[in-house]
Design an enzyme around this catalytic site. Structure first.
Site, PDB file in Angstrom:
ATOM      1  N   GLU A   1      51.141 -15.037  65.329  1.00  0.00           N
ATOM      2  CA  GLU A   1      51.948 -14.463  64.252  1.00  0.00           C
ATOM      3  C   GLU A   1      51.891 -15.456  63.098  1.00  0.00           C
ATOM      4  O   GLU A   1      52.629 -16.440  63.070  1.00  0.00           O
ATOM      5  CB  GLU A   1      53.393 -14.256  64.729  1.00  0.00           C
ATOM      6  CG  GLU A   1      53.548 -13.195  65.802  1.00  0.00           C
ATOM      7  CD  GLU A   1      53.346 -11.771  65.272  1.00  0.00           C
ATOM      8  OE1 GLU A   1      53.437 -11.550  64.051  1.00  0.00           O
ATOM      9  OE2 GLU A   1      53.066 -10.885  66.107  1.00  0.00           O
TER      10      GLU A   1
ATOM     11  N   CYS B   1      58.126 -15.211  56.265  1.00  0.00           N
ATOM     12  CA  CYS B   1      56.688 -14.899  56.332  1.00  0.00           C
ATOM     13  C   CYS B   1      56.356 -13.632  55.571  1.00  0.00           C
ATOM     14  O   CYS B   1      55.260 -13.482  55.044  1.00  0.00           O
ATOM     15  CB  CYS B   1      56.256 -14.768  57.786  1.00  0.00           C
ATOM     16  SG  CYS B   1      57.173 -13.521  58.694  1.00  0.00           S
TER      17      CYS B   1
ATOM     18  N   GLY C   1      53.596 -19.329  63.398  1.00  0.00           N
ATOM     19  CA  GLY C   1      53.503 -20.494  62.515  1.00  0.00           C
ATOM     20  C   GLY C   1      52.328 -20.358  61.579  1.00  0.00           C
ATOM     21  O   GLY C   1      51.821 -19.253  61.346  1.00  0.00           O
TER      22      GLY C   1
ATOM     23  N   VAL D   1      47.539 -24.476  62.492  1.00  0.00           N
ATOM     24  CA  VAL D   1      47.920 -24.712  63.891  1.00  0.00           C
ATOM     25  C   VAL D   1      47.465 -23.530  64.751  1.00  0.00           C
ATOM     26  O   VAL D   1      47.067 -23.711  65.900  1.00  0.00           O
ATOM     27  CB  VAL D   1      49.443 -24.978  64.012  1.00  0.00           C
ATOM     28  CG1 VAL D   1      49.864 -25.072  65.470  1.00  0.00           C
ATOM     29  CG2 VAL D   1      49.817 -26.253  63.276  1.00  0.00           C
ATOM     30  N   GLY D   2      47.445 -22.339  64.152  1.00  0.00           N
ATOM     31  CA  GLY D   2      46.936 -21.162  64.863  1.00  0.00           C
ATOM     32  C   GLY D   2      45.523 -21.411  65.395  1.00  0.00           C
ATOM     33  O   GLY D   2      45.193 -21.022  66.517  1.00  0.00           O
TER      34      GLY D   2
HETATM   35  P1  NAD Z   1      56.308 -25.172  62.393  1.00  0.00           P
HETATM   36  O1  NAD Z   1      55.964 -26.412  61.657  1.00  0.00           O
HETATM   37  O2  NAD Z   1      57.656 -25.029  62.987  1.00  0.00           O
HETATM   38  O3  NAD Z   1      55.191 -24.987  63.504  1.00  0.00           O
HETATM   39  C1  NAD Z   1      55.244 -23.915  64.409  1.00  0.00           C
HETATM   40  C2  NAD Z   1      55.099 -24.443  65.816  1.00  0.00           C
HETATM   41  O4  NAD Z   1      53.819 -25.041  65.947  1.00  0.00           O
HETATM   42  C3  NAD Z   1      56.133 -25.503  66.159  1.00  0.00           C
HETATM   43  O5  NAD Z   1      56.730 -25.181  67.400  1.00  0.00           O
HETATM   44  C4  NAD Z   1      55.318 -26.790  66.250  1.00  0.00           C
HETATM   45  O6  NAD Z   1      55.795 -27.669  67.232  1.00  0.00           O
HETATM   46  C5  NAD Z   1      53.936 -26.304  66.609  1.00  0.00           C
HETATM   47  N1  NAD Z   1      52.903 -27.219  66.130  1.00  0.00           N
HETATM   48  C6  NAD Z   1      52.888 -27.865  64.944  1.00  0.00           C
HETATM   49  N2  NAD Z   1      51.776 -28.635  64.861  1.00  0.00           N
HETATM   50  C7  NAD Z   1      51.086 -28.447  66.006  1.00  0.00           C
HETATM   51  C8  NAD Z   1      49.856 -28.940  66.508  1.00  0.00           C
HETATM   52  N3  NAD Z   1      49.111 -29.791  65.823  1.00  0.00           N
HETATM   53  N4  NAD Z   1      49.460 -28.544  67.738  1.00  0.00           N
HETATM   54  C9  NAD Z   1      50.198 -27.654  68.443  1.00  0.00           C
HETATM   55  N5  NAD Z   1      51.372 -27.154  68.012  1.00  0.00           N
HETATM   56  C10 NAD Z   1      51.806 -27.538  66.813  1.00  0.00           C
HETATM   57  O7  NAD Z   1      56.131 -23.910  61.471  1.00  0.00           O
HETATM   58  P2  NAD Z   1      55.111 -23.640  60.280  1.00  0.00           P
HETATM   59  O8  NAD Z   1      53.737 -23.606  60.807  1.00  0.00           O
HETATM   60  O9  NAD Z   1      55.429 -24.473  59.104  1.00  0.00           O
HETATM   61  O10 NAD Z   1      55.613 -22.153  59.975  1.00  0.00           O
HETATM   62  C11 NAD Z   1      55.482 -21.564  58.745  1.00  0.00           C
HETATM   63  C12 NAD Z   1      54.325 -20.593  58.774  1.00  0.00           C
HETATM   64  O11 NAD Z   1      54.556 -19.616  59.771  1.00  0.00           O
HETATM   65  C13 NAD Z   1      54.157 -19.822  57.498  1.00  0.00           C
HETATM   66  O12 NAD Z   1      52.793 -19.682  57.221  1.00  0.00           O
HETATM   67  C14 NAD Z   1      54.753 -18.474  57.802  1.00  0.00           C
HETATM   68  O13 NAD Z   1      54.230 -17.427  57.028  1.00  0.00           O
HETATM   69  C15 NAD Z   1      54.389 -18.318  59.242  1.00  0.00           C
HETATM   70  N6  NAD Z   1      55.311 -17.428  59.913  1.00  0.00           N
HETATM   71  C16 NAD Z   1      54.835 -16.266  60.406  1.00  0.00           C
HETATM   72  C17 NAD Z   1      55.706 -15.382  61.012  1.00  0.00           C
HETATM   73  C18 NAD Z   1      55.218 -14.089  61.579  1.00  0.00           C
HETATM   74  O14 NAD Z   1      55.989 -13.464  62.297  1.00  0.00           O
HETATM   75  N7  NAD Z   1      54.006 -13.658  61.313  1.00  0.00           N
HETATM   76  C19 NAD Z   1      57.052 -15.689  61.113  1.00  0.00           C
HETATM   77  C20 NAD Z   1      57.493 -16.892  60.609  1.00  0.00           C
HETATM   78  C21 NAD Z   1      56.619 -17.767  60.008  1.00  0.00           C
END
Ligand code: NAD
Length: 524
Positions: free
Chosen positions: A221, A255, A199, A203-204
């Site tokens: 990731e 991503c 994600g 959030v990371g």
């Molecule tokens: P998302 O909103 O689905 O969030 C990802 C996960 O984080 C979800 O399961 C969600 O429930 C959890 N989450 C959200 N807020 C949270 C919090 N406050 N506390 C704990 N958990 C929480 O996805 P996103 O973040 O919008 O994803 C898009 C991003 O992910 C982009 O930056 C994209 O580049 C990156 N991405 C990376 C890869 C990779 O393999 N490197 C793949 C896909 C997407």
């Protein structure tokens, strides 16, 4: 387009600690460790993808209006990964014997690849199947118990996984929880042996902080802005077509999508014309009514893209090559290509994650390197050039999780290449063997005998030792703590040297054997 909400009940938050506890208890039964169990689960995963392909495709279409190629990128990657892992399961998980020295010659020293225990996999919405089941392949292959948490944003895929995961896998070892931030928050309060998160970086950081409390290892990731450099030594039409394909796959919500393009000034006019042509060739002139052009996941993300687009187009230097239209209600954003973009423009602020393509002109590869290096290390760096010296210079002067030359996204389907970011684009890798290593403890095992022969060797290190040069020299010699000679380094480095020496030794042995057999003198 209808965005009907999938019907399913989020996991009761009070249940989450019990679920995690039950997984830990099950791990301790050792039932997930045998290779047969792992293979059985991987086979089930593979069959699920193949048998339920149409169900999965339907959910992906409902969530993101995915076309056939982005469906392939979402689900076929998982079945491919499962198949590849099944094929190499024994090889990748087998104990690795360590090199022996004279001191360890009677030992059986090995690196064991053991499961970590209970791992939590948190997925994102843009490839909602792949980002949950892909890491799961590696986690299963490594023999772990697994808790899955798909993204709550891709509701249809979340509901599908919630229904099917308990039907497919060993329910004592693999569980799934669903829900939004409150669910993730409770999840992060639990003790895991590894957290694998896909994600955004914000959030990371939350994941990392939560994991720090229990010193839980994590894989992040993440995303960011993936740059593309287009050199003057290229076939511009080919570059443009591949670029447009990679950018517009899943409406830019990938991503690894090329985020912005740095173009050598000598090919700028040709590239702009070729990009416009490629969009109409691949998606037609009316992308809104093109069946295979995707949609943005939800209203919030469509509004986010519309806002950045408006801010960019309000700048007088923005040169719109194509696009600019959007429709918030139907989550549609047309492919937008803007030239003459500057480094500080709105489209250059954050990861775009949509079908907007800013194009910047650069003098040469040196300027491209400077721009790339001013920003966070990307997940992937794309270089389009047939000039090997230019490619080597850019590869050697930059950092990124992946570097891809003259193509895009293909690194996703090469299972033996480790996938993951570096710095702000993530930490840790998976795919193929690197995934198994991520979900395993590389446990070092030293196994000595207690017989007198072994003990004689061990006596070398017992005190009293004294400062006499001889015992030191002996210990150094027997334990291998010596700097290798230049000859040894050359021997290790150059395969031909080893080959020639090998041939000489084998030849000598044959010659000796022949002469002994003949009963005559050696070398007579
Ligand atoms: P998302 O909103 O689905 O969030 C990802 C996960 O984080 C979800 O399961 C969600 O429930 C959890 N989450 C959200 N807020 C949270 C919090 N406050 N506390 C704990 N958990 C929480 O996805 P996103 O973040 O919008 O994803 C898009 C991003 O992910 C982009 O930056 C994209 O580049 C990156 N991405 C990376 C890869 C990779 O393999 N490197 C793949 C896909 C997407």
């Amino acid at each position: 387009m209808q965005h009907d909400q999938a019907q399913h009940r989020p996991t009761d938050l009070d249940e989450i600690p019990k679920i995690v506890e039950s997984l830990h208890a099950h791990f301790n039964t050792n039932k997930t460790k045998p290779i047969e169990w792992r293979r059985e689960q991987l086979n089930k995963l593979y069959s699920f993808i193949i048998d339920q392909e149409s169900l999965l495709a339907e959910a992906l279409y409902k969530d993101l209006r995915k076309d056939a190629s982005s469906i392939m990128a979402d689900i076929m990657i998982v079945s491919r990964e499962a198949a590849h892992t099944i094929e190499h399961l024994e090889e990748w998980t087998a104990p690795q014997a360590s090199h022996k020295t004279l001191f360890t010659m009677f030992d059986n020293n090995q690196t064991l690849t053991e499961p970590l225990g209970v791992v939590c996999i948190i997925g994102a919405w843009n490839y909602p199947i792949q980002l949950v089941l892909g890491p799961m392949v590696a986690a299963l292959a490594a023999g772990n118990c697994i808790l899955l948490k798909p993204s709550e944003i891709s509701t249809h895929c979340e509901a599908l996984l919630a229904e099917w995961v308990p039907r497919i896998f060993d329910t004592d070892a693999v569980k799934i929880v669903t829900g939004g931030i409150s669910c993730s928050t409770v999840l992060l309060q639990q003790k895991f042996d590894h957290i694998f998160y896909t994600g955004n970086g914000n959030v990371g950081r939350i994941i990392m902080q939560a994991a720090a409390k229990n010193l839980t290892p994590i894989t992040l990731e993440l995303g960011g802005k993936c740059p593309t450099y287009v050199d003057d030594a290229v076939n511009v039409d080919v570059v443009a077509k591949r670029l447009v394909w990679a950018k517009l796959l899943n409406a830019g919500q990938t991503c690894l999508a090329p985020d912005y393009v740095l173009v050598h000034k000598a090919v700028m006019p040709q590239l702009l014309a070729a990009v416009k042509k490629a969009i109409s060739e691949l998606y037609g002139l009316d992308t809104k009514n093109t069946a295979h052009y995707g949609r943005i996941i939800n209203k919030n993300h469509t509004q986010r893209l519309a806002a950045v687009l408006e801010r960019q187009l309000a700048l007088s230097h923005s040169n719109v090559i194509t696009g600019g239209e959007y429709d918030i209600d139907s989550h549609y954003v047309a492919p937008l290509v803007v030239a003459q973009v500057r480094e500080t423009d709105p489209l250059m602020e954050d990861e775009i994650f949509g079908p907007l393509l800013p194009i910047l002109e650069v003098e040469n590869e040196d300027e491209a390197i400077r721009i790339i290096n001013k920003r966070d290390h990307p997940l992937c760096l794309y270089i389009n050039s047939d000039d090997k010296a230019v490619v080597r210079k850019i590869v050697g002067s930059t950092r990124s999780g992946t570097v891809s030359i003259n193509d895009y996204l293909v690194n996703m389907i090469v299972s033996d290449l480790p996938f993951g970011g570096v710095g702000a684009s993530g930490m840790g890798k998976y795919h193929g063997k690197s995934g198994i290593l991520t979900f395993s403890n590389q446990r070092a095992m030293v196994w000595r005998k207690s017989d007198m022969l072994s003990e004689k060797i061990h006596e070398l290190v017992y005190p009293p030792f004294g400062l006499k040069p001889l015992p030191f020299a002996l210990v150094n010699y027997f334990t291998g703590y010596r700097k290798p000679s230049d000859f040894k380094l050359a021997f290790n480095r150059y395969v031909p040297v080893r080959f020639i020496l090998g041939v000489v030794v084998v030849g000598l042995v044959f010659e000796i054997g022949r002469r002994v057999g003949r009963g005559g003198p050696f070398f007579a």
